[in-house]
Design an enzyme around this catalytic site. Structure first.
Site, PDB file in Angstrom:
ATOM      1  N   ASP A   1      66.438  39.671  36.466  1.00 37.24           N
ATOM      2  CA  ASP A   1      66.961  39.183  37.734  1.00 37.24           C
ATOM      3  C   ASP A   1      68.085  40.092  38.228  1.00 37.24           C
ATOM      4  OD1 ASP A   1      65.288  37.037  37.333  1.00 37.24           O
ATOM      5  OD2 ASP A   1      66.890  35.673  36.692  1.00 37.24           O
ATOM      6  N   VAL A   2      68.261  40.153  39.530  1.00 36.46           N
ATOM      7  CA  VAL A   2      69.323  40.988  40.088  1.00 36.46           C
ATOM      8  C   VAL A   2      70.694  40.533  39.589  1.00 36.46           C
ATOM      9  CG1 VAL A   2      69.584  39.580  42.177  1.00 36.46           C
ATOM     10  CG2 VAL A   2      70.191  42.010  42.244  1.00 36.46           C
TER      11      VAL A   2
END
Length: 306
Positions: A138-139
Site C-alpha cells: 500500500d502507498v
C-alpha cells in the site's frame, strides 16, 4: 466498471483468459484485478484465475485504475532505497507515500518509475507501468518489496507468491491488546460494497489468512509480528480491524485519531520488515531486513514511554 456477457463460444474457459479476450485488458491486468477482488461472475467475487466461466454469465470488471491513459514518467522518488540488485531482480525498501506502480488518479511517485529513472533495466512481460511487479505494498505502508528484472525471475517469483513460499513478515503497532496474544485470522476479503478504495470481510471474497504474534505489549498499544499466508489488498489492516485492534494511525479501518495524534502518526503503523524467498535462478534462499523508518520508530518510543 465494465460489464460483459460471457459468449456461449467461450463457455468452459478460464475466467482470466476470457476476461482478457472480451475486455481488451492484458492477462496480467486481469490477474491483478482478480487479486484485488475486482472481478465478479454473476455478482460473486472471483477467487481464482483458473475458475471456469459459463456462457451467459455476467462478467464484471471493477477497475478504478484502468491501464488506458496510464503513462510511465521516470523520476526519482525520495527515500526509495535499493537493498539488493542482480541480473534477475531488485529488492527495494519503499518509503511511505510511494506506490508500487503508476495508475490513473495517482500523481505521486512510484517504485517502477524510480527504478526506470535510476537506470534499472526491467525486461519482463506485462504493461509498461507494471513491468516486473510481482507484489505490492500500500502507498501508506513502508518496507521491502521485490521487483523482477528478467522474464525468468518474473515467472518464478509470481508462482512463488501464488504458492505462498515467500516469507512476508510485517510489524504492526495495533490498538489495545489482542486476545489471544498470538493467533491466526482467516476471513475472506473483497472490495467494500460501498467504496471502490476500501476492502472488507465479505462472504464469498478471496480466501485470506493472517498469522500474528505479540512482540511487545504496552498500555495503549501492542507491537505484533505478522506473517501473511495470502497477500490481499489491505489484508493486515482489514483483519486487525476485524478483531477490534486496528493499526495505529489507520482511520480508514477504525484507527483512533486521538491516539494517532499522540503518537505523531499520519499513516498506519505497518512496516514490511523482512522478505525471504528462493532466488529464481541461483536456487539460494535469500532474506532481507528493513529497519523502522523515523516516524514509526518515534511512535513506538512514545508508546514505550507512555
Amino acid at each position: 466498471m465494465s460489464v460483459f456477457i460471457v459468449p456461449d463460444a467461450l463457455s468452459g474457459g478460464r475466467v482470466d483468459a476470457t476476461a482478457a479476450r472480451i475486455s481488451g485488458y492484458s492477462r496480467s491486468r486481469v490477474e491483478a484485478l482478480i487479486e484485488a477482488g475486482g472481478v465478479l461472475l454473476d455478482g460473486a467475487v472471483v477467487a481464482r484465475a483458473s475458475q471456469r466461466v459459463a456462457g451467459g454469465e455476467l462478467l464484471e470488471l471493477v477497475d478504478d485504475a484502468a491501464p488506458a491513459g496510464v503513462r510511465l514518467s521516470p523520476h526519482l522518488a525520495d527515500g526509495v532505497r535499493i537493498v539488493f540488485e542482480d541480473a534477475d531482480l531488485v529488492v527495494v525498501d519503499k518509503p511511505v507515500g510511494v506506490t508500487a506502480h503508476p495508475s490513473l488518479g495517482w500523481e505521486g511517485p512510484s517504485v517502477v518509475e524510480h527504478l526506470a529513472a535510476a537506470g534499472v533495466r526491467i525486461s519482463t512481460s506485462g504493461a509498461a507501468e507494471r513491468q516486473g511487479i510481482v507484489q505490492r505494498l500500500d502507498v501508506g505502508t513502508s518496507g521491502l518489496m521485490v521487483v523482477a528484472k528478467s522474464e525468468v525471475a518474473y515467472t518464478v517469483l509470481k508462482q512463488a507468491f501464488r504458492d505462498r513460499t515467500v516469507d512476508k513478515t510485517y510489524h504492526a503497532l495495533v490498538q489495545g491488546h489482542p486476545d489471544p496474544f498470538e493467533g491466526t485470522i482467516e476471513a475472506p476479503i473483497a472490495r467494500h460494497p460501498g467504496s471502490d478504495w476500501k476492502m472488507a470481510i465479505i462472504e464469498g471474497g478471496r480466501h485470506s489468512v493472517t498469522h500474528y504474534e505479540t512482540i511487545e505489549a504496552h498500555r495503549s498499544a501492542t507491537l505484533l509480528r505478522i506473517h501473511l499466508e495470502t497477500g490481499r489488498t489491505h489484508q493486515i489492516r482489514v483483519h486487525m480491524a476485524a478483531i477490534g485492534h486496528p493499526c495505529c494511525g489507520d482511520p480508514l479501518y477504525g484507527g483512533d485519531p486521538v491516539l494517532a495524534a499522540w503518537l505523531g502518526l499520519v499513516r498506519q503503523w505497518l512496516h514490511a520488515v523482512r522478505l525471504g524467498f528462493t532466488h529464481p535462478t541461483s536456487g539460494e534462499y535469500v532474506t532481507f531486513d528493513s529497519p523502522y523508518p523515523d516516524d514509526l520508530a518515534h511512535a513506538l518510543d512514545v508508546v514505550r514511554e507512555g
